[in-house]
Design a protein around this motif. Structure first.
Motif, short mmCIF file in Angstrom:
data_model
loop_
_atom_site.label_atom_id
_atom_site.label_comp_id
_atom_site.label_asym_id
_atom_site.label_seq_id
_atom_site.Cartn_x
_atom_site.Cartn_y
_atom_site.Cartn_z
N ASP A 149 33.89 34.19 41.97
CA ASP A 149 35.21 33.97 41.27
C ASP A 149 35.33 34.34 40.13
OD1 ASP A 149 35.61 31.85 43.69
OD2 ASP A 149 34.43 30.60 42.95
N ALA A 150 34.84 35.33 39.35
CA ALA A 150 34.95 35.60 37.99
C ALA A 150 36.49 36.64 38.32
CB ALA A 150 33.38 36.08 37.15
N ILE A 151 36.62 36.91 38.92
CA ILE A 151 37.47 38.47 39.53
C ILE A 151 38.63 37.77 38.71
CG2 ILE A 151 36.53 39.41 41.00
CD1 ILE A 151 38.63 38.66 43.27
N TRP A 152 38.88 35.98 39.31
CA TRP A 152 39.59 35.75 39.06
C TRP A 152 40.90 35.42 37.61
CZ3 TRP A 152 42.13 36.42 43.55
CH2 TRP A 152 41.19 36.11 44.55
N ALA A 153 40.11 35.58 36.65
CA ALA A 153 40.07 35.24 35.74
C ALA A 153 40.97 36.88 35.08
CB ALA A 153 38.95 35.71 34.31
N ARG A 154 40.83 37.93 35.77
CA ARG A 154 41.70 38.70 35.13
C ARG A 154 43.39 38.38 35.60
NH1 ARG A 154 39.07 43.38 39.72
NH2 ARG A 154 36.73 43.46 38.49
N PHE A 155 43.76 37.85 36.70
CA PHE A 155 45.07 37.08 36.95
C PHE A 155 45.53 36.37 35.56
CE2 PHE A 155 42.64 39.28 40.67
CZ PHE A 155 44.00 40.03 41.04
N GLY A 156 44.75 35.54 34.87
CA GLY A 156 45.13 34.35 34.25
C GLY A 156 44.72 33.22 35.40
N GLN A 157 44.35 32.91 36.39
CA GLN A 157 44.56 31.59 36.81
C GLN A 157 43.31 31.08 37.80
OE1 GLN A 157 47.05 34.03 40.36
NE2 GLN A 157 48.94 33.64 38.65
#
Length: 217
Positions: A149-157
């Motif tokens: 889930d750390a990848i979602w920080a890339r999208f600011g969401q």
């Protein structure tokens, strides 16, 4: 089997010029949250368009599809039309969710409008869009499997619900336009669906079922 050749190559000096234009425009840009040069994305999108039997205008549009919304704006669009023609410029417009990067609407408004416009897009513009979204979704799935889930920080969401909803809407939109995309694009419509469903299933394993499925619930 020996290699195949043609006396009338599909790609000409126009494609070479578009490649130089695109790689120079994106030269300092990286894929979100990664050290990967952005050129990897535009090359992948052009490759997928050619695999779908797109023509040279579509392949050029694929190379240039993010130039306008990634800072180039209307000035870059005018350059693209002058250098590569009105058909390419129209493909770029159809694949841009804003023409004014410094004055763009909110995320939901842009994404909703992008999906709602599918019936008005040409088959060529749709093939470029499909290639773009398929490469993005492949990257999301690969990185989600690796980083969680750390990848979602890339999208600011937060935990990525809005992004997953958007990609489910995209998969449905391409399925509705399946016949207009042409038979060579059909496997890629199916692959987008499989990839989006795999992202959803992985999110459910991490977070439980999504609270919403599509834009309207």
């Amino acid at each position: 089997m020996p290699e195949s050749f043609t006396d009338t190559p599909l790609l000409t000096e126009r494609f070479d010029a578009a490649l130089r234009y695109a790689t120079r425009h994106h030269a300092r840009q990286l894929r979100k949250g990664t050290p990967i040069p952005y050129a990897a994305h535009i090359l992948a999108v052009a490759s997928l368009v050619l695999e779908m039997h797109g023509d040279e205008d579509e392949a050029i549009g694929a190379l240039l599809h993010d130039v306008v919304e990634d800072g180039g704006g209307r000035a870059a669009l005018a350059e693209i039309e002058a250098a590569f023609g009105a058909t390419v410029a129209a493909i770029v417009v159809a694949n841009s969710d804003t023409l004014d990067p410094d004055d763009r609407p909110g995320w939901y408004q842009r994404k909703r409008a992008y999906v709602d416009a599918f019936p008005d897009k040409t088959p060529g513009a749709l093939r470029v869009s499909l290639a773009d979204k398929l490469h993005n979704s492949r990257s999301i799935l690969t990185d989600y499997r690796t980083h969680g889930d750390a990848i979602w920080a890339r999208f600011g969401q937060g935990l990525g619900l809005a992004t997953r909803i958007y990609y489910r809407e995209l998969a449905l939109a391409f399925e509705r336009e399946h016949d207009r995309l042409g038979p060579a694009a059909s496997p890629y419509v199916d692959e987008l669906r499989r990839t989006v469903d795999a992202i959803t299933a992985l999110a459910e394993s991490h977070q439980g079922p999504d609270t919403r499925t599509l834009f309207d619930g």
